[in-house]
Structures are given as C-alpha cells and as structure tokens.
Motif scaffolding. Sequence first.
Motif, short mmCIF file in Angstrom:
data_model
loop_
_atom_site.label_atom_id
_atom_site.label_comp_id
_atom_site.label_asym_id
_atom_site.label_seq_id
_atom_site.Cartn_x
_atom_site.Cartn_y
_atom_site.Cartn_z
N GLN A 96 54.77 9.58 55.44
CA GLN A 96 54.67 8.97 56.76
C GLN A 96 53.29 8.39 57.03
OE1 GLN A 96 57.58 9.07 59.06
NE2 GLN A 96 58.21 9.19 56.94
N VAL A 97 52.26 9.02 56.49
CA VAL A 97 50.88 8.60 56.74
C VAL A 97 50.09 8.71 55.44
CG1 VAL A 97 48.76 9.11 58.02
CG2 VAL A 97 50.98 9.40 59.14
N VAL A 98 49.28 7.68 55.16
CA VAL A 98 48.36 7.69 54.03
C VAL A 98 46.96 7.49 54.60
CG1 VAL A 98 47.67 6.57 51.87
CG2 VAL A 98 50.10 6.71 52.48
N GLN A 99 46.10 8.49 54.44
CA GLN A 99 44.74 8.40 54.98
C GLN A 99 43.73 8.53 53.84
OE1 GLN A 99 44.95 11.78 57.62
NE2 GLN A 99 45.27 10.47 59.41
N HIS A 100 42.85 7.57 53.70
CA HIS A 100 41.74 7.65 52.75
C HIS A 100 40.64 8.41 53.46
CE1 HIS A 100 38.82 5.33 49.91
NE2 HIS A 100 39.03 6.56 49.51
N VAL A 101 40.24 9.56 52.91
CA VAL A 101 39.33 10.46 53.61
C VAL A 101 38.09 10.77 52.78
CG1 VAL A 101 41.16 11.53 54.99
CG2 VAL A 101 40.55 12.52 52.78
N LEU A 102 37.10 11.29 53.44
CA LEU A 102 35.86 11.71 52.81
C LEU A 102 35.86 13.23 52.78
CD1 LEU A 102 33.05 10.85 51.77
CD2 LEU A 102 32.24 11.06 54.12
N GLY A 103 35.52 13.82 51.64
CA GLY A 103 35.48 15.27 51.54
C GLY A 103 36.01 15.73 50.21
N LEU A 104 36.62 16.90 50.22
CA LEU A 104 37.13 17.51 49.00
C LEU A 104 38.20 16.65 48.33
CD1 LEU A 104 37.12 19.99 47.15
CD2 LEU A 104 38.80 21.03 48.67
N PHE A 105 39.02 15.97 49.14
CA PHE A 105 40.09 15.13 48.61
C PHE A 105 39.80 13.67 48.91
CE2 PHE A 105 42.01 19.28 49.33
CZ PHE A 105 42.54 19.52 48.07
N ASP A 106 40.45 12.80 48.16
CA ASP A 106 40.31 11.36 48.37
C ASP A 106 41.31 10.86 49.41
OD1 ASP A 106 38.30 10.88 46.34
OD2 ASP A 106 39.89 11.36 44.89
N TYR A 107 42.49 11.52 49.47
CA TYR A 107 43.55 11.09 50.37
C TYR A 107 44.19 12.28 51.04
CZ TYR A 107 43.30 6.39 48.60
OH TYR A 107 42.85 5.14 48.29
N ARG A 108 44.71 12.03 52.22
CA ARG A 108 45.54 13.00 52.93
C ARG A 108 46.85 12.29 53.23
NH1 ARG A 108 44.31 15.40 58.82
NH2 ARG A 108 46.49 15.41 59.29
N LEU A 109 47.95 12.90 52.84
CA LEU A 109 49.28 12.33 53.06
C LEU A 109 50.06 13.25 53.99
CD1 LEU A 109 50.33 11.47 49.37
CD2 LEU A 109 49.00 10.08 50.96
N ARG A 110 50.80 12.64 54.90
CA ARG A 110 51.75 13.40 55.73
C ARG A 110 53.12 13.11 55.15
NH1 ARG A 110 51.81 14.78 61.67
NH2 ARG A 110 53.93 15.47 62.00
N VAL A 111 53.79 14.16 54.68
CA VAL A 111 55.08 14.03 54.00
C VAL A 111 56.13 14.81 54.79
CG1 VAL A 111 56.34 14.49 51.84
CG2 VAL A 111 53.91 13.88 51.77
N VAL A 112 57.28 14.20 55.01
CA VAL A 112 58.39 14.90 55.65
C VAL A 112 59.51 15.09 54.63
CG1 VAL A 112 57.87 14.09 57.98
CG2 VAL A 112 59.42 12.77 56.55
N ALA A 113 60.24 16.19 54.79
CA ALA A 113 61.34 16.49 53.88
C ALA A 113 62.40 17.27 54.65
CB ALA A 113 60.84 17.30 52.68
N ARG A 114 63.59 17.30 54.09
CA ARG A 114 64.69 18.01 54.76
C ARG A 114 64.45 19.52 54.76
NH1 ARG A 114 68.02 14.44 56.36
NH2 ARG A 114 68.28 12.47 55.30
N ASP A 115 63.97 20.05 53.65
CA ASP A 115 63.67 21.47 53.50
C ASP A 115 62.67 21.62 52.36
OD1 ASP A 115 65.21 21.17 51.13
OD2 ASP A 115 67.02 21.84 52.15
N LEU A 116 62.32 22.86 52.01
CA LEU A 116 61.31 23.06 50.96
C LEU A 116 61.79 22.57 49.60
CD1 LEU A 116 59.68 26.47 51.96
CD2 LEU A 116 58.69 24.18 52.06
N ALA A 117 63.08 22.73 49.31
CA ALA A 117 63.60 22.23 48.03
C ALA A 117 63.48 20.71 47.97
CB ALA A 117 65.04 22.67 47.83
N ASP A 118 63.77 20.05 49.07
CA ASP A 118 63.63 18.59 49.13
C ASP A 118 62.16 18.20 48.97
OD1 ASP A 118 64.55 15.90 49.51
OD2 ASP A 118 63.93 16.01 51.61
N PHE A 119 61.26 18.94 49.62
CA PHE A 119 59.84 18.66 49.46
C PHE A 119 59.41 18.81 48.00
CE2 PHE A 119 55.59 20.43 48.94
CZ PHE A 119 54.86 19.28 49.21
#
Length: 152
Positions: A96-119
């Motif tokens: 849903q969201v792709v953010q280029h960030v500064l810090g430990l990671f290069d990107y932060r993604l917001r991901v939605v799924a039906r359940d944990l198996a789908d994720f």
Amino acid sequence: MNDLDETDRAILRELVSDASLGAGELGRRLGLSQPAAWRRVKRLEEAGILRGRRIEVDRAALGFGVTVFLGVRLATKGRISFEDFERAARAIPEVQVVQHVLGLFDYRLRVVARDLADFERVLRRRVMTLPGVGNVEANVVLTEERRPGPLG
C-alpha cells in the motif's frame, strides 16, 4: 502560506475529521456563511495546504485483516537499484505504501494481507524477489490509532 488564522485551523480540523463536508456544513459548524467557508477552503487549496480529499477504506471489512510494516535493506545500492526496487514494489497490489527512509533500512513498506498465511505468501513470492532486496524485518500491526497531527 504561513498566515493561517484560527478559523483556517478549525476548517482543517473539520476536514481532517470528515473530508466530505461541504462549504455550507463547514460554515454552519464554524459560524461562517457558505460563501465565506468556500472562499477559505479554496484559498487553502490554492496555497497547497489542502490537496484533494480521500475516502478511507476499511481493509478488514474487505477481508484484509493483517497489516505489516516491512523494513527493507537493499543488498546493492545505487540509483538504478533504488528506482528498480521502487517500481517493482509499487507493482505489488498488497503493498500500500513505499517509503524511502533514512536509518537502519532503505525502505519501509506497508503491506496488507488476508491473514498471516497470505502475508507469508506475499513475502516469499513477491517481496523477497524484488530487485536488490537484502535484509527484511517485519512488524505486524496489532492496533492502530490515527491522529491528524499538528495543524498550525
């Protein structure tokens, strides 16, 4: 436009709460005429403070009960790697969201799924195959409270 008065801030608070409000209802709530409310909203739009109106979709009601924030560190860095990664990440419907960030990671993604198996399926088959992916850290959202933030 930094010269917001209290009425402008009140308009912003009302619209953050309910973006569907028209100038007539805004005026009634704030003690303004409909034309005065409309002029103020128009001025806020022209100044770039108000940019569009959004509808919030209840993801859980649509069957997407899991939201995960992923921290992604690219294995290879370079302008082409960033652009390739961003383009491929935006093509995944569950992202849903792709953010280029500064810090430990290069990107932060917001991901939605039906359940944990789908994720897990999305993570293994889609996210981990993105160009340049190195390390990934997942944080499953348990609860979320949205706040409008400072308005002046």
